[in-house]
Design a protein around this motif. Structure first.
Motif, short mmCIF file in Angstrom:
data_model
loop_
_atom_site.label_atom_id
_atom_site.label_comp_id
_atom_site.label_asym_id
_atom_site.label_seq_id
_atom_site.Cartn_x
_atom_site.Cartn_y
_atom_site.Cartn_z
N ARG A 99 29.62 10.44 50.95
CA ARG A 99 29.60 11.89 50.74
C ARG A 99 29.09 12.22 49.34
O ARG A 99 28.31 13.16 49.15
CB ARG A 99 31.00 12.47 50.93
N GLU A 103 26.00 14.63 48.08
CA GLU A 103 26.24 15.78 47.19
C GLU A 103 25.33 15.72 45.97
O GLU A 103 24.74 16.71 45.55
CB GLU A 103 27.70 15.78 46.75
N ASN A 106 21.73 16.71 46.34
CA ASN A 106 21.51 18.15 46.53
C ASN A 106 21.88 18.98 45.30
O ASN A 106 21.83 20.21 45.35
CB ASN A 106 22.31 18.65 47.73
N ARG A 107 22.23 18.33 44.20
CA ARG A 107 22.58 19.08 42.99
C ARG A 107 21.33 19.43 42.20
O ARG A 107 20.33 18.71 42.23
CB ARG A 107 23.54 18.25 42.13
#
Length: 530
Positions: A99, A103, A106-107
């Motif tokens: 996960r 994350e 996509n930051r």
């Protein structure tokens, strides 16, 4: 000169260095987990076969704390905050690593960090010897950032760089041709081969280089009335006025295939069609090998910009697999990052369990390396709540950089600082990976240990005011500092060492807190990816 740091704190920091020096029989806290390597994906399967063949025992899987810090630094060039570290370490979801990778990809910092990385390759620099000048640097860097933020397919990304036309102030990718020290067709061919094929042309036969140069013999650079602006475009008669010779009508691809250049088509497009073909022997290989190098500090073919027959891949089957995945995914670079970071190979500890000297070459443990100059100063600023001043010798529009700007967001290699110079930020003169230096030097160690620059950040930085004036019990303060600086909890052994130093104090004095911060920030664990 800095006062001596209490020996107890130094011991805590030096424990890290000592544990990396030998091959331990048992898991090493806090770096190893108790988990043995097991195959998670095709990368692991292929490398496990190599290790078996070579008699290499892979390292244990790294601890959650090590993984957290590693993947933050590798994917977004940013240290996790105290709250991010605490949240991840207390998460009991067995899929939390997977996960977290998604994350981070996509930051917003993902595009910041990889714009910096690609900026090195694409030589984004205003000053000598590249001489793009500030307006062009802005356009080039903005296009690069936008492409990475959108996760533009890699084949489209390269096609735009090779075939775009227009003003260098308005069409960012045309600056690829201007960001070369030699704008002759041969000079451009050499840069294209290095950047997109990972090939150095120094030893090529003359006929081969001239054959490739023919694809770039019709590029025109026309000045405008605006200072330093140029229009880059296809001109079938480019150069003929100066040389009294028409551009060549025959070209040769690097694989030896000759072609008659069509009169009605830009030769750059013909070359781009050949280059980005899934069957091209260099294009996908170069891309995935660079990514592997960026994540492991060593390419499957090493150096990553020195691909040649007598410099073979150490694990060609892994390279081949990643090439096929890049093509199959529609040239999705994030797909490759995701595959590698989710592999057990990437998540191995940095502590080797094999006496075989080939263990490092076959990636049987994670290789330690010093943080990049930009990442290191950003980490120090994040911890201390401070910022740096950056400026450029080139007048407007880059004369003043806004206060608080992070170093990984500096788009122009002409903008620098004494710290970035000292810690090996690349000059971006030629685009070779060897331009960036991450070797630790005595001058760097002295700066971190003794400079007023670092001392002021630790003693006066607003980000650590809570620690310097903390009324919490010593254990709470120490725990927060470890999470902030090392992204982990202190081990019981470290805590016992610290307790001996603090004696029976109900709280840590300001001097003790500053000394502890100083020791942690000078530890190998903080300064290196591990």
């Amino acid at each position: 000169m800095r006062n001596p740091v209490p020996i107890g704190f130094l011991l805590a920091a030096l424990t890290v260095t000592a544990t990396f020096a030998a091959i331990p029989p048992e898991p090493v806290e806090p770096f190893d987990s108790n988990q043995e390597f097991s195959v998670r994906n095709r990368i692991d399967e292929l490398l496990a076969a190599r290790w078996k063949e070579q008699g290499i025992t892979p390292a244990l899987i790294c601890s959650d704390a090590v993984f957290l810090r590693r993947v933050y630094l590798d994917l977004i060039g940013t240290l996790p905050t105290e709250s991010e570290a605490r949240k991840f370490l207390e998460d009991r979801d067995p899929r939390k690593r997977e996960r977290l990778i998604d994350e981070l990809l996509n930051r917003p910092e993902y595009a910041d960090y990889w714009t910096m990385r690609w900026g090195d390759v694409l030589r984004i620099k205003a000053e000598f010897p590249i001489n793009l000048w500030p307006n062009a640097v802005q356009a080039y860097n903005r296009w690069l950032y936008s492409s990475l933020a959108r996760n533009k397919p890699y084949d489209q990304f390269v096609r735009e760089l090779l075939t775009s036309s227009g003003s260098n102030f308005r069409v960012g990718p045309v600056n690829f041709y201007r960001a070369t020290q030699d704008r002759s067709p041969k000079g451009i061919a050499q840069v294209v081969a290095l950047t997109f094929m990972g090939v150095r042309t120094d030893q090529w036969p003359r006929e081969k280089l001239e054959g490739m140069a023919a694809f770039f013999s019709q590029i025109s650079f026309k000045p405008t009335m605006e200072w330093k602006e140029e229009i880059v475009s296809w001109d079938p008669y480019a150069g003929s006025a100066a040389t009294q010779q028409a551009p060549p009508r025959e070209a040769m691809f690097p694989d030896g295939v000759k072609i008659q250049l069509p009169a009605d088509r830009d030769p750059r497009q013909v070359f781009a069609d050949w280059l980005i073909s899934p069957k091209n022997p260099w294009f996908a290989k170069n891309a995935v090998n660079r990514i592997w190098y960026w994540l492991f500090g060593r390419g499957i073919i090493h150096e990553p910009d020195d691909i040649r027959d007598d410099n073979p891949a150490v694990a060609p089957e892994v390279l081949s697999y990643l090439e096929s995945e890049l093509v199959r995914s529609g040239w999705d670079l994030k797909h490759i990052y995701r595959l590698i970071c989710n592999s057990a190979t990437y998540q191995l500890s940095c502590i080797s369990r094999s006496q075989n000297p080939q263990a490092s070459i076959y990636f049987a443990y994670y290789p330690m390396r010093r943080l990049d100059a930009e990442v290191l100063i950003d980490a120090i600023c994040q911890i201390t709540g401070t910022s740096e001043e950056y400026w450029s010798m080139v007048p407007e529009p880059y004369t003043i950089i806004p206060q608080g700007e992070r170093a990984i967001r500096l788009g122009d290699a002409s903008i620098t600082s004494a710290f970035l110079e000292l810690f090996g930020r690349p000059p971006r003169d030629v685009g070779l990976v060897s331009e960036r230096t991450n070797r630790m030097t005595a001058s760097q160690r002295l700066h971190l240990l003794n400079s007023s620059h670092i001392l002021r950040k630790i003693e006066e930085g607003p980000g650590l005011e809570w620690a310097r004036t903390s009324y919490a019990n010593p254990r709470q303060t120490v725990t927060r500092l470890y999470l902030t600086i090392l992204s982990r909890y202190p081990t019981e052994k470290e805590w016992q060492i610290l307790k001996q130093t603090t004696a029976k104090s109900s709280r840590l004095s300001r001097e003790m807190v500053v000394d502890l911060i100083w020791a942690l920030m000078n530890s190998t664990e903080f300064l290196y990816r591990h």
